[in-house]
Design an enzyme around this catalytic site. Structure first.
Site, PDB file in Angstrom:
ATOM      1  N   TYR A 137      31.135  36.732  42.871  1.00 17.46           N
ATOM      2  CA  TYR A 137      30.623  35.685  43.023  1.00 17.46           C
ATOM      3  C   TYR A 137      29.087  35.531  42.893  1.00 17.46           C
ATOM      4  O   TYR A 137      28.429  34.484  42.911  1.00 17.46           O
ATOM      5  CB  TYR A 137      31.023  34.916  44.332  1.00 17.46           C
ATOM      6  N   LYS A 207      41.025  45.299  49.046  1.00 20.17           N
ATOM      7  CA  LYS A 207      41.826  45.888  47.821  1.00 20.17           C
ATOM      8  C   LYS A 207      41.032  47.334  47.793  1.00 20.17           C
ATOM      9  O   LYS A 207      40.664  48.035  46.746  1.00 20.17           O
ATOM     10  CB  LYS A 207      41.580  45.079  46.659  1.00 20.17           C
ATOM     11  N   ASP A 256      47.074  41.797  48.383  1.00 17.33           N
ATOM     12  CA  ASP A 256      48.089  41.411  47.669  1.00 17.33           C
ATOM     13  C   ASP A 256      49.295  41.391  48.967  1.00 17.33           C
ATOM     14  O   ASP A 256      50.272  40.518  48.800  1.00 17.33           O
ATOM     15  CB  ASP A 256      48.382  42.184  46.492  1.00 17.33           C
ATOM     16  N   ASP A 280      38.321  33.395  48.640  1.00 21.11           N
ATOM     17  CA  ASP A 280      38.723  32.217  48.119  1.00 21.11           C
ATOM     18  C   ASP A 280      40.232  31.940  47.709  1.00 21.11           C
ATOM     19  O   ASP A 280      40.719  30.900  47.891  1.00 21.11           O
ATOM     20  CB  ASP A 280      38.097  32.188  46.463  1.00 21.11           C
TER      21      ASP A 280
END
Length: 395
Positions: A137, A207, A256, A280
């Site tokens: 971002y 992640k 995930d 987000d």
């Protein structure tokens, strides 16, 4: 209680902003006036951003607006239009980066009476701390076929010996900056919040199994911070942070898997610290479990300077703009966060009680009414009628 008068800047917002912003202002004023025998005076001053700013100043984010927010330190805004694809960068991102509001704070909880797609939405009670200034971002990217993209790709392939860009001749390229400094201050804010509010679990969501030096760095820097600054200790293979009301568990989860777990076992999580893109997705997914982003509040905060901009978390909703149908609760509940941040806890509590009373009675706007199966137990209200009921229930 903070007895000092409070000046609050507000940005009306685009789309449904002009309809929901007055509701928020009325709710905050009403809550403060009815909660204290000698209430502080709330003064609201408008500053410009978005479509209204473009029309009046030919700039979507005037320097005057940024200057006033820096001086005042406290603001709240309606939704601002974010272009997709070509065009200007997101105004929301520009505000966060220009003011270094490194925490995007999103509390997610369930209100009785709100329709939900999950069996036990009441188990969802989390506060997401999303890093607000780094990650993809940051907006460092170049389009496919551009000279800049080709230059970066040439450098990566020829100088850095990268051989994993599948379509090097046509790829767009983006950069993902993640730093120890940015990660630590975000995680520090999350741990401090857990200590301050007596929450017992802080989870680092990442992640890092794939992005080992960016997301994996975030994970490692978080544990290092806990050990160095909070005297964290290991016991039975777990990490705990000492706290007077009972020690806090510090753990982590791959993103995930976390998105699966918030459906299967949401009660395992309380405070969540994560990077920008993950945050987000996570905050919107959690909001869907408890009624949607129409009632999801949010804030952008720099806990080091104290500067804070609270915000509606939904979009401008052009399909219903001007129709007196928007749900004002995302912005009203963001205002509740603002009051609590300013030390006006009694007024903030009165807004929460009023929202609980209103929703439990089945008084809802169109977005929630459309999801309720037994419509005989609910009443679909316009924005203005919902505001009247809410204000009546405050205090």
């Amino acid at each position: 209680m903070n007895t000092q008068d409070l000046k609050i800047l507000y940005i009306e917002g685009d789309g449904v902003g002009p309809e929901i912003t007055p509701v928020m202002i009325s709710a905050l004023k009403c809550a403060v006036e009815r909660s204290y025998s000698k209430p502080p005076k709330l003064t609201f001053e408008e500053v410009l951003a978005g479509g209204k700013a473009e029309r009046l100043t030919s700039e979507s984010l005037p320097e005057e607006t940024l200057r006033k927010i820096k001086e005042t330190g406290l603001a709240i805004k309606g939704p601002l239009m974010t272009p997709v694809g070509k065009g200007k960068r997101s105004l929301n991102v520009a505000l966060r980066q220009s003011l270094d509001l490194y925490v995007c704070q999103r509390p997610v909880r369930y209100f009785a009476g709100v329709p939900s797609p999950v069996k036990r939405p009441e188990d969802v009670d989390m506060v997401v701390f999303r890093e607000n200034t780094e990650d993809i971002y940051a907006g460092i990217e170049w389009p496919s076929g551009s000279a800049e993209a080709k230059h970066v790709i040439d450098f990566l392939c020829n100088e850095m010996k990268v051989d994993r860009i599948r379509f090097a001749d046509t790829s767009a390229i983006g950069i993902k900056p993640v730093s120890p400094d940015g990660s630590r201050r975000l995680i520090r804010a999350a741990i401090d919040y857990a200590l301050r509010t007596n929450r017992k679990v802080v989870t680092l969501v990442h992640k890092g199994n794939i992005m080992k030096f960016t997301e994996g760095g975030f994970l490692n820097w978080g544990y290092e911070l806990a050990m160095q600054e909070y005297r964290a200790y290991r016991k039975d293979g777990k990490v705990y942070i000492p706290a007077s009301g009972g020690d806090i568990l510090l753990n982590d989860c791959i993103c995930d898997a976390f998105l699966q777990n918030i459906l299967l076992k949401p009660s395992d999580y309380s405070v969540v610290a994560t990077l920008n893109l993950n945050g987000d997705y996570i905050s919107d997914a959690l909001a869907a479990e408890v009624g949607g982003i129409g009632i999801a509040p949010g804030a952008n905060i720099n806990y080091e300077t104290g500067m804070a901009v609270f915000e509606a978390t939904h979009g401008v909703a052009p399909d219903i703009a001007g129709k007196n149908a928007a749900n004002p609760l995302s912005l009203v509940l963001s205002g509740e966060m603002l009051l609590r941040y300013a030390g006006l806890d009694e007024a903030a509590d009165s807004i929460i009680r009023a929202v609980e009373t209103t929703l439990k009675a089945g008084k809802v706007t169109r977005d929630l009414y459309s999801l309720i199966e037994d419509k005989e137990k609910a009443e679909c209200l316009s924005t203005s009628d919902f505001a009247s009921v809410l204000l009546k229930n405050i205090g």
